[in-house]
Design a protein around this motif. Structure first.
Motif, short mmCIF file in Angstrom:
data_model
loop_
_atom_site.label_atom_id
_atom_site.label_comp_id
_atom_site.label_asym_id
_atom_site.label_seq_id
_atom_site.Cartn_x
_atom_site.Cartn_y
_atom_site.Cartn_z
N GLY A 164 0.82 -1.05 0.04
CA GLY A 164 0.11 -0.06 0.16
C GLY A 164 0.81 1.18 0.06
N GLY A 165 2.19 1.19 -0.26
CA GLY A 165 2.77 2.47 -0.19
C GLY A 165 3.11 3.12 -1.31
N THR A 166 2.79 2.67 -2.49
CA THR A 166 2.94 3.36 -3.80
C THR A 166 1.88 3.66 -4.46
N THR A 167 1.57 4.33 -5.61
CA THR A 167 0.49 4.26 -6.67
C THR A 167 0.52 3.06 -7.58
N THR A 168 1.33 2.12 -7.39
CA THR A 168 1.11 0.76 -8.01
C THR A 168 0.99 -0.21 -7.28
N SER A 169 0.56 -0.06 -5.86
CA SER A 169 0.37 -0.98 -4.82
C SER A 169 -0.91 -1.92 -4.76
N LYS A 170 -0.99 -2.63 -4.30
CA LYS A 170 -2.29 -3.48 -4.39
C LYS A 170 -3.66 -2.72 -3.95
N LEU A 171 -3.19 -2.03 -2.73
CA LEU A 171 -4.30 -1.14 -2.14
C LEU A 171 -4.69 -0.10 -3.15
N PHE A 172 -4.03 0.62 -3.58
CA PHE A 172 -4.35 1.71 -4.58
C PHE A 172 -4.90 1.13 -5.77
N LEU A 173 -4.35 0.11 -6.29
CA LEU A 173 -4.99 -0.27 -7.65
C LEU A 173 -6.11 -0.96 -7.44
N ASN A 174 -6.41 -1.74 -6.52
CA ASN A 174 -7.51 -2.86 -6.37
C ASN A 174 -8.45 -2.11 -5.71
#
Length: 426
Positions: free
Chosen positions: A287-297
């Protein structure tokens, strides 16, 4: 190429200097370290603001401003920070580097003298702090404490930490409690100030073109008369690797958007652990970047959150997931956040996810070298924790972390507390 050196100047006084010609300004900080306790947090937080109001030679803000103007418009700001279970109070100063002055030098010496004057020889009234200054700064401190509730995203993070660490020193806020401010008097603040001077470790930091040995001489002179009576040891932060149980806390306020914040223990992995670089990469993937699982999903694909990210409290062994949700989506959002963590634990990463997380993390660490303020905060944190690793060294370690190691770090994470800030009718 910057050169970092660390020296003990006198008992309980340490200097970390970064010699570099990269910046046109120099940065100087003086920070007293004291254990974070609810009984003293508020008065500790008040003291640097009282000191900044005036000294024997410059008894008011107008006089201090004039002195700073003579230093090419330099600045000295009070600082109150929390590093692990240590409260850090003092000053952060920024000045034109000696290499760029009209006469070729002198600013650092004068700046250090002025900061030492503020620290050691404050303006007093009848043997204590000025009553008017104390009254005004108490009101300002209350305002700062109350202001923390206005930024709801950070407030929710503060609350989950407070609940997770309710029986630990880390649960105490860096500014203390509003209820404790009212009882502070000029005399009680002065007594506490004397204790800090005599018994607290003093961390000094410099970044600029001056050589380390020259900075040592300047600061030793500026701190002449600093009382040293022992007891400078900084206690280690208590690390609880695993949650005893998952707690759930709800709070209602007049908010239009819910704040779902989840606090995880890291299995004892902290900034000083061999597995810490793996945890850093794990956090970036999760979840620490704009390509992370939290951001993208959770945010983009499923639209369950207005924002969703994770961050590490690296000296305490905590990971915090922060998200903004519609009240009706809180259960779905929480389930999906946990599902994405499970995907990390199973190692379900595409190669572009791993490469994106790795490059983002390495770049973020290296860009720290472009900011004097971020470097100062890094080296103060490392000093408190007794660590010497540089941002470059951590970046190199993250660059070598295997996916398997990141998966192992994900498996160590365990949910401690779920905090939800809901609406008044939610």
């Amino acid at each position: 190429m910057a050169t970092v050196k660390r020296t003990q100047l006198m008992p309980g006084v340490f200097l970390t200097s970064v010699n570099t010609k990269k910046f046109k300004s120099s940065l100087l900080s003086m920070t007293l370290l004291t254990p974070l306790k609810k009984e003293t947090a508020a008065v500790n937080a008040l003291i640097p603001y009282l000191l900044r109001r005036g000294s024997e030679a410059h008894p008011d803000l107008q006089s201090l401003s004039a002195a700073l103007d003579q230093l090419y418009g330099g600045a000295i700001d009070p600082m109150v920070r929390k590093k692990g279970e240590i409260q850090c109070v003092g000053f952060l100063g920024g000045f034109l580097d000696d290499a760029y002055t009209l006469d070729g030098g002198g600013v650092l010496d004068q700046a250090a003298e002025l900061m030492g004057e503020l620290l050691l020889r404050p303006y007093t009234h009848e043997g204590a702090f000025c009553p008017d200054y104390t009254r005004q700064e108490k009101a300002n401190l209350v305002d700062r404490i109350r202001a923390e509730i206005n930024e709801k995203r950070q407030y929710a993070v503060n609350r989950v930490v407070e609940e997770m660490c309710r029986e630990e020193a880390y649960g105490v806020g860096r500014l203390g409690r509003e209820a404790d401010v009212e009882s502070i008097t000029p005399q009680s603040a002065w007594a506490r100030y004397q204790e800090l001077l005599a018994h607290s470790r003093l961390e000094l930091y410099y970044c600029g073109s001056a050589e380390h040995d020259a900075v040592c001489v300047i600061l030793q002179r500026a701190l002449t008369g600093l009382p040293r009576e022992g007891g400078y040891e900084v206690p280690e932060t208590v690390i609880l690797p695993f949650a005893q149980e998952t707690r759930r806390v709800e709070e209602a306020m007049d908010v239009a958007q819910g704040k779902l914040t989840m606090g995880f223990r890291t299995g004892g992995i902290t900034a000083g652990s061999p597995d810490y670089p793996a945890l850093v990469l794990c956090n970036a993937l999760f979840g620490g970047t704009t390509t992370s699982k939290l951001f993208l999903n959770v945010r983009e694909k499923l639209s369950l959150c207005y924002y969703a990210s994770s961050s590490l409290l690296r000296y305490k062994g905590l990971m915090i997931v922060s998200s903004g949700v519609e009240f009706c989506n809180v259960k779905r959002a929480e389930d999906e956040i946990e599902a994405q963590l499970e995907a990390c634990r199973r190692g379900e990463f595409e190669s572009w996810e791993v490469e994106g997380a790795r490059r983002y993390t390495v770049s973020s660490l290296l860009t720290m070298l472009d900011s004097q303020g971020r470097q100062e905060d890094w080296w103060l944190s490392q000093a408190v924790a007794g660590l010497t690793q540089s941002p470059q060294e951590l970046a190199q370690a993250v660059d070598k972390v295997s996916v398997e190691a990141a998966v192992a770090a994900a498996k160590a994470l365990n949910l401690d507390t779920v905090y939800f800030l809901k609406g008044m009718e939610g």
